[in-house]
Design an enzyme around this catalytic site. Sequence first.
Site, PDB file in Angstrom:
ATOM      1  N   GLY A  44       0.816  -1.222   0.000  1.00 42.76           N
ATOM      2  CA  GLY A  44       0.000   0.000   0.000  1.00 42.76           C
ATOM      3  C   GLY A  44       0.842   1.261   0.000  1.00 42.76           C
ATOM      4  O   GLY A  44       0.537   2.235  -0.703  1.00 42.76           O
ATOM      5  N   CYS A  45       1.918   1.243   0.755  1.00 39.91           N
ATOM      6  CA  CYS A  45       2.786   2.419   0.860  1.00 39.91           C
ATOM      7  C   CYS A  45       3.521   2.662  -0.451  1.00 39.91           C
ATOM      8  O   CYS A  45       3.716   3.808  -0.864  1.00 39.91           O
ATOM      9  CB  CYS A  45       3.769   2.250   2.012  1.00 39.91           C
ATOM     10  N   THR A  46       3.925   1.595  -1.118  1.00 41.95           N
ATOM     11  CA  THR A  46       4.583   1.715  -2.419  1.00 41.95           C
ATOM     12  C   THR A  46       3.610   2.288  -3.433  1.00 41.95           C
ATOM     13  O   THR A  46       3.943   3.223  -4.172  1.00 41.95           O
ATOM     14  CB  THR A  46       5.125   0.342  -2.882  1.00 41.95           C
TER      15      THR A  46
END
Length: 154
Positions: A44-46
């Site tokens: 998700g952060c990527t």
Amino acid sequence: MAELDVGAKAPEFEMAGADGPVRLADFAGKTLVLYFYPKDDTSGCTKEAQEFTALAADFAAAGAAVLGVSKDSVASHGKFTAKYGLAIPLGSDPEGVTIEAYGAWVEKSMYGRQYMGIDRSTFVIDGTGAIRRIWRKVKAPGHAAEVLEAVQSL
């Protein structure tokens, strides 16, 4: 920690960045998109960082800077940036001072286990230091485009 509201003065911050300290004052006179994310190089952060990177020129054209913040080290941010060709700066807040000031350090739950972690959240701060928009419990896909739309409407 009191909940921040739209119209409130954004809490001051100073943290390490790839090119030295990053402070709220560095963005005086321009719009800042300050987003908090849990961990470098997770799915998700990527996705979120890639979407902000893809729209970096559009944010710049709208007079806005983007700054991603997590507890990861500057070295970790460097690897994350290099691996995915990210074009947005990342701030390192290992002690969580800024994360807590913005109310993004929250109790979470996974598989019935309670723990403290970073709530994926985004703040749009105008050139005077006032908070103009807040998103909490963000879902990464499509979020950067939604934030861009809000910035363009300021």
